[in-house]
Scaffold this motif. Structure first.
Motif, PDB file in Angstrom:
ATOM      1  N   GLU A  44       0.823  -1.208   0.000  1.00  0.00           N
ATOM      2  CA  GLU A  44       0.000   0.000   0.000  1.00  0.00           C
ATOM      3  C   GLU A  44       0.857   1.257   0.000  1.00  0.00           C
ATOM      4  O   GLU A  44       0.375   2.336  -0.365  1.00  0.00           O
ATOM      5  N   HIS A  45       2.117   1.122   0.361  1.00  0.00           N
ATOM      6  CA  HIS A  45       3.033   2.260   0.235  1.00  0.00           C
ATOM      7  C   HIS A  45       3.142   2.702  -1.227  1.00  0.00           C
ATOM      8  O   HIS A  45       3.363   3.888  -1.499  1.00  0.00           O
ATOM      9  N   GLY A  46       3.011   1.749  -2.141  1.00  0.00           N
ATOM     10  CA  GLY A  46       3.131   2.078  -3.567  1.00  0.00           C
ATOM     11  C   GLY A  46       1.957   2.866  -4.103  1.00  0.00           C
ATOM     12  O   GLY A  46       2.015   3.377  -5.232  1.00  0.00           O
ATOM     13  N   PHE A  47       0.887   2.982  -3.316  1.00  0.00           N
ATOM     14  CA  PHE A  47      -0.290   3.758  -3.733  1.00  0.00           C
ATOM     15  C   PHE A  47      -0.514   4.973  -2.826  1.00  0.00           C
ATOM     16  O   PHE A  47      -1.610   5.528  -2.810  1.00  0.00           O
ATOM     17  N   ALA A  48       0.529   5.369  -2.096  1.00  0.00           N
ATOM     18  CA  ALA A  48       0.436   6.497  -1.156  1.00  0.00           C
ATOM     19  C   ALA A  48      -0.719   6.291  -0.185  1.00  0.00           C
ATOM     20  O   ALA A  48      -1.400   7.236   0.195  1.00  0.00           O
ATOM     21  N   ASN A  49      -0.898   5.019   0.231  1.00  0.00           N
ATOM     22  CA  ASN A  49      -2.029   4.653   1.083  1.00  0.00           C
ATOM     23  C   ASN A  49      -1.557   4.070   2.410  1.00  0.00           C
ATOM     24  O   ASN A  49      -2.300   3.357   3.083  1.00  0.00           O
ATOM     25  N   ALA A  50      -0.311   4.385   2.776  1.00  0.00           N
ATOM     26  CA  ALA A  50       0.240   3.832   4.012  1.00  0.00           C
ATOM     27  C   ALA A  50       1.261   4.801   4.600  1.00  0.00           C
ATOM     28  O   ALA A  50       1.927   5.548   3.868  1.00  0.00           O
ATOM     29  N   VAL A  51       1.377   4.756   5.931  1.00  0.00           N
ATOM     30  CA  VAL A  51       2.346   5.595   6.658  1.00  0.00           C
ATOM     31  C   VAL A  51       2.958   4.745   7.762  1.00  0.00           C
ATOM     32  O   VAL A  51       2.251   4.002   8.469  1.00  0.00           O
ATOM     33  N   ASP A  52       4.275   4.861   7.936  1.00  0.00           N
ATOM     34  CA  ASP A  52       4.975   4.196   9.029  1.00  0.00           C
ATOM     35  C   ASP A  52       5.300   5.219  10.116  1.00  0.00           C
ATOM     36  O   ASP A  52       5.751   6.338   9.810  1.00  0.00           O
ATOM     37  N   VAL A  53       5.051   4.826  11.375  1.00  0.00           N
ATOM     38  CA  VAL A  53       5.347   5.685  12.533  1.00  0.00           C
ATOM     39  C   VAL A  53       6.368   4.955  13.400  1.00  0.00           C
ATOM     40  O   VAL A  53       6.123   3.828  13.853  1.00  0.00           O
ATOM     41  N   THR A  54       7.500   5.622  13.638  1.00  0.00           N
ATOM     42  CA  THR A  54       8.575   4.986  14.408  1.00  0.00           C
ATOM     43  C   THR A  54       8.512   5.312  15.894  1.00  0.00           C
ATOM     44  O   THR A  54       9.177   4.646  16.701  1.00  0.00           O
ATOM     45  N   GLY A  55       7.721   6.327  16.296  1.00  0.00           N
ATOM     46  CA  GLY A  55       7.612   6.662  17.717  1.00  0.00           C
ATOM     47  C   GLY A  55       7.044   8.056  17.903  1.00  0.00           C
ATOM     48  O   GLY A  55       6.465   8.658  16.978  1.00  0.00           O
ATOM     49  N   PHE A  56       7.243   8.587  19.140  1.00  0.00           N
ATOM     50  CA  PHE A  56       6.680   9.891  19.500  1.00  0.00           C
ATOM     51  C   PHE A  56       7.688  10.658  20.347  1.00  0.00           C
ATOM     52  O   PHE A  56       8.486  10.069  21.099  1.00  0.00           O
ATOM     53  N   THR A  57       7.603  11.977  20.237  1.00  0.00           N
ATOM     54  CA  THR A  57       8.409  12.857  21.092  1.00  0.00           C
ATOM     55  C   THR A  57       7.455  13.682  21.935  1.00  0.00           C
ATOM     56  O   THR A  57       6.506  14.277  21.414  1.00  0.00           O
ATOM     57  N   LEU A  58       7.712  13.704  23.272  1.00  0.00           N
ATOM     58  CA  LEU A  58       6.833  14.418  24.193  1.00  0.00           C
ATOM     59  C   LEU A  58       7.311  15.855  24.377  1.00  0.00           C
ATOM     60  O   LEU A  58       8.461  16.193  24.083  1.00  0.00           O
ATOM     61  N   GLU A  59       6.410  16.684  24.908  1.00  0.00           N
ATOM     62  CA  GLU A  59       6.747  18.090  25.126  1.00  0.00           C
ATOM     63  C   GLU A  59       7.824  18.259  26.194  1.00  0.00           C
ATOM     64  O   GLU A  59       8.549  19.264  26.205  1.00  0.00           O
ATOM     65  N   ASP A  60       7.970  17.286  27.111  1.00  0.00           N
ATOM     66  CA  ASP A  60       9.018  17.383  28.126  1.00  0.00           C
ATOM     67  C   ASP A  60      10.373  16.906  27.615  1.00  0.00           C
ATOM     68  O   ASP A  60      11.349  16.849  28.381  1.00  0.00           O
ATOM     69  N   GLY A  61      10.420  16.540  26.318  1.00  0.00           N
ATOM     70  CA  GLY A  61      11.689  16.172  25.698  1.00  0.00           C
ATOM     71  C   GLY A  61      11.934  14.681  25.586  1.00  0.00           C
ATOM     72  O   GLY A  61      12.881  14.258  24.914  1.00  0.00           O
ATOM     73  N   ARG A  62      11.133  13.859  26.206  1.00  0.00           N
ATOM     74  CA  ARG A  62      11.329  12.414  26.118  1.00  0.00           C
ATOM     75  C   ARG A  62      10.985  11.904  24.726  1.00  0.00           C
ATOM     76  O   ARG A  62      10.018  12.349  24.109  1.00  0.00           O
TER      77      ARG A  62
END
Length: 289
Positions: free
Chosen positions: A208-226
């Motif tokens: 589905e990446h080949g149809f611009a129909n997918a996204v990979d998320v590797t993580g998150f960054t918090l406002e406190d810097g973590r």
């Protein structure tokens, strides 16, 4: 008296005429009457009525000379030699060149962009073999709980994926504030559009990446810097960071049709894969691993 005088003048001339000619006396008397009749009074000539002005006729246009008119001399056709005829027959037929029409490109405005749910710009249409997307977006941030949360790197995706991201990010943002005491400052993103097969295999179905129909998320960054990354903090599960990642995985299963994490296979050990692919005959089945 005048009549007798004229008769006296004419009568001697008739004496030598034979007796049979006396029949001519009647006409002679008429002649005498004409001679002795007084001349009529002259009459004043009347002025002639003016003639109407003559209008010159408009000349009719001359018809063009027709080819078959006997007055037109047609030029003689050039003589064709047998050699020229042979060259014409041997020459290949030349087809007229037709300019190829460029392929039309259609793009439509995405409601998520118009409503301010995402910050994005329209990108040029994508076409790469079997892969492509007619109306891709370059997304840089999504709305979460009244503010824009930026992405670590822009993602190229379609309108459907862009529309599904804000609700999911808002859920993760609420979990982070409730469990870790800090809101999301950024969503760490990985691959978006890429023309390849599923799981980077050498053959099989197109991802589905080949149809611009997918996204990979590797993580998150918090406002406190973590920084909370899938690869390093998926385990241990009971830890606050591990729980946040698992809640993010499970929440995604309600808004996307395919969600794959580290427990799906080794290809997803370092990210969450989200897409809106079709599963089942009615495209309503979901895969959540």
């Amino acid at each position: 008296m005048h009549k007798l005088t004229a008769l006296a003048i004419v009568l001697p001339l008739l004496l030598p005429i034979p007796v049979g000619a006396q029949d001519l006396l009647g006409p002679l008397e008429d002649l005498v009457d004409q001679i002795t009749r007084p001349a009529p009074a002259p009459q004043r000539p009347q002025a002639a009525a003016p003639k109407p002005a003559e209008v010159a006729p408009i000349p009719r246009p001359r018809p063009p000379d027709l080819p078959d008119s006997p007055d037109v001399v047609q030029p003689a056709a050039p003589a064709v030699t047998p050699e020229a005829e042979a060259e014409v027959e041997a020459a290949p037929a030349v087809e007229p060149e037709t300019a190829a029409e460029p392929e039309r490109m259609y793009q439509a405005a995405c409601p998520a962009v118009l409503q301010g749910l995402v910050e994005a710009e329209m990108a040029p249409p994508l076409s790469e073999g079997i892969c492509g997307e007619q109306s891709p977006l370059t997304v840089t941030a999504v709305l979460s709980r009244g503010r824009m949360v930026p992405l670590s790197s822009p993602v190229t995706t379609n309108c459907q994926m862009a529309s599904a991201l804000p609700g999911w990010v808002a859920d993760v943002d609420g979990y982070a504030e409730a469990m870790l005491g800090s809101r999301l400052a950024q969503v760490d993103t990985g691959t978006s559009y890429m023309c390849r097969n599923r799981n980077n295999a050498s053959d099989g179905f197109t991802s589905e990446h080949g149809f611009a129909n997918a996204v990979d998320v590797t993580g998150f960054t918090l406002e406190d810097g973590r920084s909370i990354g899938v690869e390093g903090q998926w385990l241990p599960g009971p830890a606050p960071e591990g729980r946040l990642l698992r809640l993010a995985h499970d929440a995604a299963c309600g808004g996307f049709t395919t969600v794959l994490g580290p427990e799906a296979n080794a290809e997803h050990k370092d990210h969450l894969h989200l897409d809106l692919g079709c599963h089942g005959q009615t495209c309503t089945a979901r895969i959540c691993e």
